[in-house]
Design an enzyme around this catalytic site. Sequence first.
Site, PDB file in Angstrom:
ATOM      1  N   GLY A  90     -21.474-134.847 -63.190  1.00  0.00           N
ATOM      2  CA  GLY A  90     -20.156-135.341 -63.588  1.00  0.00           C
ATOM      3  C   GLY A  90     -19.190-134.193 -63.442  1.00  0.00           C
ATOM      4  O   GLY A  90     -19.220-133.494 -62.429  1.00  0.00           O
ATOM      5  N   CYS A 142     -26.794-130.917 -61.522  1.00  0.00           N
ATOM      6  CA  CYS A 142     -25.445-130.674 -61.015  1.00  0.00           C
ATOM      7  C   CYS A 142     -24.527-130.179 -62.135  1.00  0.00           C
ATOM      8  O   CYS A 142     -24.725-129.071 -62.623  1.00  0.00           O
ATOM      9  CB  CYS A 142     -24.935-131.921 -60.299  1.00  0.00           C
ATOM     10  SG  CYS A 142     -23.720-131.526 -59.036  1.00  0.00           S
ATOM     11  N   ARG A 172     -19.423-122.904 -59.171  1.00  0.00           N
ATOM     12  CA  ARG A 172     -19.066-124.322 -59.077  1.00  0.00           C
ATOM     13  C   ARG A 172     -18.445-124.630 -57.713  1.00  0.00           C
ATOM     14  O   ARG A 172     -17.780-123.788 -57.127  1.00  0.00           O
ATOM     15  CB  ARG A 172     -18.073-124.700 -60.178  1.00  0.00           C
ATOM     16  CG  ARG A 172     -18.628-124.513 -61.577  1.00  0.00           C
ATOM     17  CD  ARG A 172     -17.567-124.812 -62.632  1.00  0.00           C
ATOM     18  NE  ARG A 172     -17.079-126.177 -62.519  1.00  0.00           N
ATOM     19  CZ  ARG A 172     -15.811-126.509 -62.653  1.00  0.00           C
ATOM     20  NH1 ARG A 172     -14.886-125.598 -62.881  1.00  0.00           N
ATOM     21  NH2 ARG A 172     -15.463-127.763 -62.529  1.00  0.00           N
ATOM     22  N   ARG A 226     -20.537-132.273 -54.252  1.00  0.00           N
ATOM     23  CA  ARG A 226     -19.714-131.184 -54.818  1.00  0.00           C
ATOM     24  C   ARG A 226     -20.601-130.257 -55.651  1.00  0.00           C
ATOM     25  O   ARG A 226     -20.316-129.924 -56.798  1.00  0.00           O
ATOM     26  CB  ARG A 226     -18.555-131.740 -55.655  1.00  0.00           C
ATOM     27  CG  ARG A 226     -17.541-132.515 -54.791  1.00  0.00           C
ATOM     28  CD  ARG A 226     -16.219-132.732 -55.482  1.00  0.00           C
ATOM     29  NE  ARG A 226     -16.374-133.331 -56.790  1.00  0.00           N
ATOM     30  CZ  ARG A 226     -15.961-132.791 -57.930  1.00  0.00           C
ATOM     31  NH1 ARG A 226     -15.341-131.631 -57.931  1.00  0.00           N
ATOM     32  NH2 ARG A 226     -16.140-133.418 -59.050  1.00  0.00           N
ATOM     33  N   HIS A 269     -28.857-134.445 -57.100  1.00  0.00           N
ATOM     34  CA  HIS A 269     -28.804-135.641 -57.964  1.00  0.00           C
ATOM     35  C   HIS A 269     -30.055-136.503 -57.815  1.00  0.00           C
ATOM     36  O   HIS A 269     -30.045-137.466 -57.042  1.00  0.00           O
ATOM     37  CB  HIS A 269     -27.579-136.492 -57.602  1.00  0.00           C
ATOM     38  CG  HIS A 269     -26.292-135.899 -58.033  1.00  0.00           C
ATOM     39  ND1 HIS A 269     -25.708-136.189 -59.242  1.00  0.00           N
ATOM     40  CD2 HIS A 269     -25.478-135.013 -57.427  1.00  0.00           C
ATOM     41  CE1 HIS A 269     -24.582-135.517 -59.361  1.00  0.00           C
ATOM     42  NE2 HIS A 269     -24.413-134.789 -58.272  1.00  0.00           N
ATOM     43  N   GLU A 296     -31.074-138.748 -59.604  1.00  0.00           N
ATOM     44  CA  GLU A 296     -30.835-140.106 -60.116  1.00  0.00           C
ATOM     45  C   GLU A 296     -30.188-141.003 -59.068  1.00  0.00           C
ATOM     46  O   GLU A 296     -30.060-142.200 -59.280  1.00  0.00           O
ATOM     47  CB  GLU A 296     -29.966-140.036 -61.391  1.00  0.00           C
ATOM     48  CG  GLU A 296     -28.494-139.711 -61.173  1.00  0.00           C
ATOM     49  CD  GLU A 296     -28.219-138.251 -60.833  1.00  0.00           C
ATOM     50  OE1 GLU A 296     -29.179-137.490 -60.596  1.00  0.00           O
ATOM     51  OE2 GLU A 296     -27.033-137.888 -60.770  1.00  0.00           O
TER      52      GLU A 296
HETATM   53  N1  GLN Z   1     -18.215-130.166 -59.184  1.00  0.00           N
HETATM   54  C1  GLN Z   1     -18.709-130.592 -60.468  1.00  0.00           C
HETATM   55  C2  GLN Z   1     -18.464-129.546 -61.539  1.00  0.00           C
HETATM   56  O1  GLN Z   1     -18.115-128.453 -61.233  1.00  0.00           O
HETATM   57  C3  GLN Z   1     -20.176-130.917 -60.405  1.00  0.00           C
HETATM   58  C4  GLN Z   1     -20.404-132.028 -59.403  1.00  0.00           C
HETATM   59  C5  GLN Z   1     -21.425-133.016 -59.794  1.00  0.00           C
HETATM   60  O2  GLN Z   1     -21.938-133.032 -60.937  1.00  0.00           O
HETATM   61  N2  GLN Z   1     -21.704-133.900 -58.891  1.00  0.00           N
HETATM   62  O3  GLN Z   1     -18.625-129.819 -62.686  1.00  0.00           O
END
Ligand code: GLN
Length: 188
Positions: free
Chosen positions: A46, A78, A105, A135, A170, A172
């Site tokens: 998230g 993530c 990040r 990401r 991920h 999930e």
């Molecule tokens: N870019 C998000 C962050 O820095 C992490 C991305 C993700 O959980 N898919 O929190």
Amino acid sequence: MTIGVLALQGDFREHLEALARLGVAGRNVRTPEDVAACDALILPGGESTTIGKLLVRFGVDDAIRELHAQGKPLFGTCAGAILLCREVLEGDVDKLGLLDARIARNAYGRQIDSFEADLDIAPLEGGAYRAVFIRAPRFAAVGDGVEVLAANGEEPVLVRQGNLVAGTFHPELTNDDRVHAWFCSLAG
Ligand code: GLN
């Protein structure tokens, strides 16, 4: 056995669906009481800045530290992995700071901010695991006590320090539930 999924923000539903496919009891976690009722906890992907703020606001951060102190397994994916780390490069994240690792990040840049890769994940049987990265963060350094369970090229993407597990992809978002099954096995 109850596996909690932190349900403050992010893709917690998909984690609960993966647990359901495995026949494991999952539980939405939003309060310190919810945390205390779990045998293990998943921190989903998230937005780590948002989840971190909500953790502090609802007092869930200390409850998770307490769960960890009791030896219960934690799995961050993530954004969840970012929250577990001791050091976060970029942004002001209210992190838990439990995992001896430094993480950057959004470290793959815009043009490949999402990709898939076949991983060889040490504890899994049954061949390559197709991992989805969105990401994704990147581990910039991991401590001596941190075991790398999977790497994408030279880069650690799934690591473990005792009962702490962190992955930058991920699990999930695919129908291959081997990573969840393995994590549940840590919980007993
Ligand atoms: N870019 C998000 C962050 O820095 C992490 C991305 C993700 O959980 N898919 O929190």
